[in-house]
Design an enzyme around this catalytic site. Structure first.
Site, PDB file in Angstrom:
ATOM      1  N   ARG A  75       0.829  -1.214   0.000  1.00  0.00           N
ATOM      2  CA  ARG A  75       0.000   0.000   0.000  1.00  0.00           C
ATOM      3  C   ARG A  75       0.862   1.263   0.000  1.00  0.00           C
ATOM      4  NH1 ARG A  75      -4.723   0.481   4.367  1.00  0.00           N
ATOM      5  NH2 ARG A  75      -3.000   1.029   5.720  1.00  0.00           N
ATOM      6  N   LYS A 175      -2.820   6.929   1.022  1.00  0.00           N
ATOM      7  CA  LYS A 175      -2.663   7.278   2.439  1.00  0.00           C
ATOM      8  C   LYS A 175      -1.640   8.405   2.514  1.00  0.00           C
ATOM      9  CE  LYS A 175      -2.546   4.894   6.859  1.00  0.00           C
ATOM     10  NZ  LYS A 175      -3.624   5.678   7.457  1.00  0.00           N
ATOM     11  N   GLU A 208     -16.249   6.524   5.604  1.00  0.00           N
ATOM     12  CA  GLU A 208     -15.514   5.824   6.655  1.00  0.00           C
ATOM     13  C   GLU A 208     -15.433   6.719   7.878  1.00  0.00           C
ATOM     14  OE1 GLU A 208     -11.516   5.121   5.220  1.00  0.00           O
ATOM     15  OE2 GLU A 208     -11.383   7.118   4.351  1.00  0.00           O
TER      16      GLU A 208
HETATM   17  N1  PMP Z   1      -9.567   4.794   6.962  1.00  0.00           N
HETATM   18  C1  PMP Z   1      -8.672   5.741   7.252  1.00  0.00           C
HETATM   19  C2  PMP Z   1      -8.975   7.138   6.847  1.00  0.00           C
HETATM   20  C3  PMP Z   1      -7.508   5.423   7.945  1.00  0.00           C
HETATM   21  O1  PMP Z   1      -6.615   6.367   8.224  1.00  0.00           O
HETATM   22  C4  PMP Z   1      -7.286   4.088   8.369  1.00  0.00           C
HETATM   23  C5  PMP Z   1      -6.092   3.737   9.194  1.00  0.00           C
HETATM   24  N2  PMP Z   1      -4.938   3.547   8.471  1.00  0.00           N
HETATM   25  C6  PMP Z   1      -8.228   3.112   8.025  1.00  0.00           C
HETATM   26  C7  PMP Z   1      -9.358   3.509   7.324  1.00  0.00           C
HETATM   27  C8  PMP Z   1      -8.054   1.682   8.397  1.00  0.00           C
HETATM   28  O2  PMP Z   1      -7.076   1.071   7.594  1.00  0.00           O
HETATM   29  P1  PMP Z   1      -6.171  -0.088   8.145  1.00  0.00           P
HETATM   30  O3  PMP Z   1      -7.069  -1.214   8.522  1.00  0.00           O
HETATM   31  O4  PMP Z   1      -5.273  -0.436   7.008  1.00  0.00           O
HETATM   32  O5  PMP Z   1      -5.433   0.439   9.320  1.00  0.00           O
END
Ligand code: PMP
Length: 310
Positions: A75, A175, A208
């Site tokens: 990622r 990200k 989210e």
């Molecule tokens: N959405 C956002 C905006 C985030 O910052 C995160 C945390 N990284 C997640 C969802 C969850 O992703 P992950 O399960 O890969 O931590």
């Protein structure tokens, strides 16, 4: 070390100590080497600071092993590619650097890794052509979780007035270091006396939470917004979808609106730091009976078993 601040009238006063300052002795990967946290500094000309130009990852360590390492490395490389940033190291070197930083901090149990890649130092002005030396930063530390009580009672959420980024503005699948609308949504939740905020897209579709993905249960089916809605394709989200399928719980990526949240039988959030946390109240309306639901509790249990087994 004395930290001081110079007032306008020329007086020098001690700055109040920051209770959130990193602990002394912490060792940080900074560029190409591991240094004490006090020396882990970046230039004021780094475009990560000037423009939020960079990418990051949040990664868990369970029992001295990096959880879902390949997924996180993939990622971060994808995020970097999407912003035309070339990581200055290979995926293999990045993995070794993370383990070396863990060793430098004597982390053999559980922990958390914050991986950051900055654009590097550049001229003032946003052009990436006038930047050089992207910097990899690896922080290995403890993660502060929601208190146990929150896992038992569930999160109380608001629906934020701040929209998640439109995918054609800045795709949340990247990200990136641009998290200000999420920061403001979280602050809005706290100001409203809630724990967390659910962010919608500009079209009103559910995206989210501020740092977690969201799932709901409706008529026994597990539903979560698709990546087309403008969400981060969470690693934990992927694991949860796998675990649900194994249990024979139907899972579907779909479009959801606020109404779907309010009529859900259950809801929960997923993320690297939080793992799985029930959501039991949205806009002061209880979800289901206002307690963590049976499918949520089952998946929480399955997740713990899963991460303890790898
Ligand atoms: N959405 C956002 C905006 C985030 O910052 C995160 C945390 N990284 C997640 C969802 C969850 O992703 P992950 O399960 O890969 O931590």
């Amino acid at each position: 070390m004395t930290i001081a601040t110079l007032h306008e009238n020329g007086e020098i006063a001690a700055m109040p100590e920051n209770p959130f300052a990193p602990r002394a002795g912490l060792m940080v990967w900074m560029g190409e080497e591991i240094v004490p946290v006090e020396q882990a500094t970046i230039s004021v000309f780094d475009h990560a600071l000037l423009y939020g130009d960079g990418v990051f990852e949040g990664i868990r360590i369970y029992r001295g092993k990096i959880f879902k390492e390949e997924e996180h490395i993939q990622r971060v490389f994808e995020s970097a590619r999407a912003i035309r940033l070339e990581l200055p190291m290979s995926p293999e070197r990045l993995s070794r650097a993370m383990y070396e930083t863990m060793r430098a901090n004597d982390v053999t149990g559980d922990g958390y890794i914050r991986l950051v890649v900055t654009r590097g130092v550049g001229a003032l002005g946003i052009s990436i052509r006038r930047t050089a030396n992207p910097t990899v930063i690896i922080i290995v530390d403890k993660i502060s979780l929601y208190p146990l009580e929150v896992y038992e009672r569930g999160l109380h959420c608001i629906v934020s007035s701040f929209a998640r980024n439109h995918p054609n503005a800045l795709n949340p699948r990247i990200k990136s270091l641009n998290y200000l609308n999420n920061v403001l949504a979280k602050a809005e939740a706290h100001a409203a006396g809630a724990d967390e905020a659910i962010m919608l897209g500009l079209d009103g579709h559910v995206c989210e939470c501020t740092g977690d993905n969201i799932f709901i249960v409706r008529r026994g089916e597990l539903l979560t917004p698709g990546t087309w809605e403008g969400i981060l394709e969470g690693v934990t989200r992927g694991v949860v979808m796998e675990l649900a399928a194994k249990r024979g719980i139907p899972v579907r990526e779909t479009s959801l609106v606020r109404h779907d949240l309010l009529v859900a039988e259950e809801a929960f959030a997923t993320g690297t730091a939080a793992e799985i946390v029930p959501i039991t109240e949205i806009s002061k309306i209880p979800i289901g009976d206002g307690k963590p639901g049976p499918i949520t509790r089952q998946l929480m249990e399955d997740f713990v078993a899963y991460r303890n087994a790898v």
